[in-house]
Write an enzyme that holds these catalytic residues in place. Sequence first.
Site, PDB file in Angstrom:
ATOM      1  N   GLU A  58       7.454   2.997  -8.123  1.00 39.09           N
ATOM      2  CA  GLU A  58       6.239   2.569  -8.147  1.00 39.09           C
ATOM      3  C   GLU A  58       6.756   2.048  -6.668  1.00 39.09           C
ATOM      4  O   GLU A  58       6.641   0.293  -7.638  1.00 39.09           O
ATOM      5  CB  GLU A  58       5.383   1.748  -9.170  1.00 39.09           C
ATOM      6  CG  GLU A  58       3.599   1.902  -8.450  1.00 39.09           C
ATOM      7  CD  GLU A  58       3.315   0.562  -9.179  1.00 39.09           C
ATOM      8  OE1 GLU A  58       1.687   0.329  -8.728  1.00 39.09           O
ATOM      9  OE2 GLU A  58       3.349   0.387 -10.967  1.00 39.09           O
ATOM     10  N   ASP A  90       8.977  -4.630  -6.520  1.00 41.67           N
ATOM     11  CA  ASP A  90       8.013  -5.905  -6.006  1.00 41.67           C
ATOM     12  C   ASP A  90       9.614  -6.850  -6.184  1.00 41.67           C
ATOM     13  O   ASP A  90      10.787  -6.741  -6.351  1.00 41.67           O
ATOM     14  CB  ASP A  90       6.916  -6.070  -7.260  1.00 41.67           C
ATOM     15  CG  ASP A  90       6.145  -6.425  -6.704  1.00 41.67           C
ATOM     16  OD1 ASP A  90       5.929  -7.895  -5.201  1.00 41.67           O
ATOM     17  OD2 ASP A  90       5.084  -5.797  -6.861  1.00 41.67           O
ATOM     18  N   ASP A 129      -1.588  -4.015   0.777  1.00 43.10           N
ATOM     19  CA  ASP A 129      -2.128  -4.661   1.569  1.00 43.10           C
ATOM     20  C   ASP A 129      -2.062  -4.129   2.361  1.00 43.10           C
ATOM     21  O   ASP A 129      -0.979  -3.699   3.289  1.00 43.10           O
ATOM     22  CB  ASP A 129      -1.297  -5.899   1.855  1.00 43.10           C
ATOM     23  CG  ASP A 129      -1.871  -6.722   2.635  1.00 43.10           C
ATOM     24  OD1 ASP A 129      -2.340  -6.480   3.193  1.00 43.10           O
ATOM     25  OD2 ASP A 129      -1.339  -8.850   2.676  1.00 43.10           O
ATOM     26  N   LYS A 184      -4.691  -6.149  10.348  1.00 40.35           N
ATOM     27  CA  LYS A 184      -4.133  -6.141  11.704  1.00 40.35           C
ATOM     28  C   LYS A 184      -3.023  -5.836  12.573  1.00 40.35           C
ATOM     29  O   LYS A 184      -2.196  -5.585  11.887  1.00 40.35           O
ATOM     30  CB  LYS A 184      -3.597  -8.527  12.095  1.00 40.35           C
ATOM     31  CG  LYS A 184      -4.719  -9.164  11.754  1.00 40.35           C
ATOM     32  CD  LYS A 184      -4.694 -10.628  11.516  1.00 40.35           C
ATOM     33  CE  LYS A 184      -5.688 -11.441  11.099  1.00 40.35           C
ATOM     34  NZ  LYS A 184      -5.167 -13.065  11.536  1.00 40.35           N
TER      35      LYS A 184
END
Length: 225
Positions: free
Chosen positions: A52, A77, A126, A130
């Site tokens: 993950e 992470d 996320d 942009k």
Amino acid sequence: MGSKNKLKRFNENETFKNVVQPTREELVNKEFALKGQWSRDFFKNNNPIVLELGCGKGEYTTALAKKYPNKNFIGIDIKGARFWRGAKTALEENMPNVGFLRTQIELIDHAFATHEVDEIWITFPDPQIKYKRTKHRMTNSEFLSRYKTILKPEGVVNLKTDSEFMHGYTLGLLHGAGHEVLYANHNVYKQEGSPEDVTSIQTFYEGQYLEQNKPITYIRFKIKD
């Protein structure tokens, strides 16, 4: 989260046998001993390995591990204070098929050997909306290339997100590059027949999104050679 609490969690992570925290130098200089040896040296079995990416608190990692005791799960992470919760839960509940790796996702192919991984989950990344942030999107072509390297030939990637932008961007990229989309749905909780692994496990933030009637999207795909 206060800095005192963060420090406490970082220190606890150091003592957890299910947490691995290599330095960037170890990974880049090919000194990371677990690369290619996760099954033998960490899990001590030959069960499939599922990652993950950007695992946050590790809610998906631990939930899938409970559901599939004959598979090994690694939450990845860079924020160790976040996955501390998942690591602690896995130890408290005696889940030997769970591990956590603290590193940046762009170093993934330094942490795992070619064809070492069976499946990847990307949960609520996320979306980096942009344009100048495109290089940080976790489904851009460079990231897909890294995933392809570590995945077995039949390995699959799952993307679950609340971002219609990320869903659309990824679908467009996959179709444009000729990758194989196995399943795609822009509202899994409203669609009958959605995969159970997608609807039966919810992260804390996912619950909040659903309360706001935000659709949750999902794509399952294979990366072509």
